[in-house]
Design an enzyme around this catalytic site. Structure first.
Site: not given
Ligand SMILES: O=C(O)CCC(=O)C(=O)O
Ligand SMILES: [Fe+2]
Length: 357
Positions: A296, A286
């Site tokens: 955000r 991701h």
């Molecule tokens: O901000 C997001 O949506 C993802 C955050 C994320 O993947 C993380 O902090 O490992």
């Molecule tokens: Fe993450």
């Protein structure tokens, strides 16, 4: 018993890869933050497959009588799902949001006081994965682990640290409780007899990471958080303020947007659960993209077994063809991941040529 912050001490990071720029003073995207035009920012809504346009990860009601089957199917297909009826109050989520905004709104000189030191894992700074990329991300974050919270909060609010600490403590307590419950459901879905993953709640490797993605003058040239998988068993993520940004990669459609659903929390499979499930559950790849309208925020709670816990693929299921990964302790894996990032999982594969996807 080792503690998680100790495991990071062996991998110091250069200051320049930790200390963020002062985002509040930037009018244009500097070269240091401009990702190559060839970088893939597209999500499926841009491609030709109309039927994929509305593709989204499953939303699972934790009180659904078939919750185990739903969790299994979501983890097998996506390595990610959203949960509702999770028991975390809206009020607490709002408070976490409020306190986080307060932190990231501090003057730059104040935030710099609580910057992560090179061999520490807690404090203010760029994402931990920064050393693996040639460009900086459009992200400032704050990591809380074990007892780091009060020390950091006192540095920026000497007389008013309690409000921030109380909210973050409460959130971590609730997250741990929810994680224990989810862990039970995940193991049940894999038919794994509940192993002694913890002796006490204090042994677990957990961390809370607050992400802030400032509004960006040119979001198509910047990256909020570059693609990665999370290291531990799973992560519970709250996306606040109704701003899109999170995307998950799926073979076929490519990047799929994980839009915030009111009242829902995102759960994603991490590397250790991928190993434990013998690769039946993918560790979700991701990333987060940014927008030019508003800041955000997201809050990630990482949940893992104690550092000395031996993680072994579970092999007792129909059709199992033997272990995909070698067994190793959490501590060893954290160390390998700090050195290799996305090559960490391939480096512990038993059968190098096996195609897991
Ligand atoms: O901000 C997001 O949506 C993802 C955050 C994320 O993947 C993380 O902090 O490992
Ligand atoms: Fe993450």
């Amino acid at each position: 018993m080792g503690i998680l912050s100790e495991a990071y001490k062996e991998h110091p990071v250069m200051d320049s890869l930790i200390v963020p720029v002062d985002f509040s003073s930037i009018k244009d995207v500097p070269e240091s933050h401009a990702w190559a035009q060839s970088y893939d920012f597209k999500i499926n809504s841009n491609n030709d497959h109309k039927e994929l346009r509305f593709l989204s990860i499953p939303i699972i009601d934790l009180e659904d009588p078939n919750v185990i089957e739903h969790i299994f199917s979501a983890c097998e297909t996506w390595g990610m799902f959203q949960v509702t009826n999770h028991g975390i109050s809206k009020h607490l989520l709002k408070q976490v949001e409020f306190q986080s905004k307060k932190l990231f709104r501090l003057p730059y000189e104040q935030k710099i006081k609580i910057v992560r030191s090179p061999e520490e894992a807690t404090g203010y700074g760029y994402p931990r994965i920064t050393p693996f990329f040639s460009k900086r991300m459009w992200n400032e974050g704050f990591t809380i682990m074990e007892k780091s919270l009060v020390n950091h909060a006192k540095k920026v609010w000497p007389n008013a640290f309690q409000g921030f600490c109380d909210v973050m403590e409460e959130y971590q307590t609730r997250m741990k409780h929810l994680s224990n419950k989810l862990m039970g459901l995940l193991l049940e879905s894999l038919n794994i007899p509940q192993p002694a993953i913890r002796e006490s709640d204090d042994d677990l490797c957990t961390a809370l990471h607050l992400n802030s993605y400032p509004a960006c003058p040119d979001p198509n040239r910047t990256m909020g958080l570059a693609q990665h998988t999370d290291t531990f068993l799973f992560t519970i993520l709250h996306q606040s303020g109704n701003a899109n940004g999170l995307q998950v990669f799926k073979d076929g459609p490519g990047w799929v947007s994980v839009d915030p659903v009111p009242e829902a929390l995102v759960v994603n499979v991490g590397d250790l659960l991928h190993i434990l499930s013998n690769a039946r559950f993918p560790s979700a790849v991701h990333r987060a993209v940014v927008n030019n309208e508003k800041q955000r925020l997201s809050f990630a709670y990482f949940y893992g077994p104690p550092l000395e816990f031996q993680v072994s693929p579970y092999l007792d299921y129909p059709g199992c063809k033997g272990p995909v990964f070698r067994s190793l302790t959490v501590k060893e894996y954290v160390s390998i991941k700090s050195k290799l990032l996305d090559m960490a999982l391939p480096s512990i594969k038993m059968l190098p040529d096996q195609n897991l996807s």
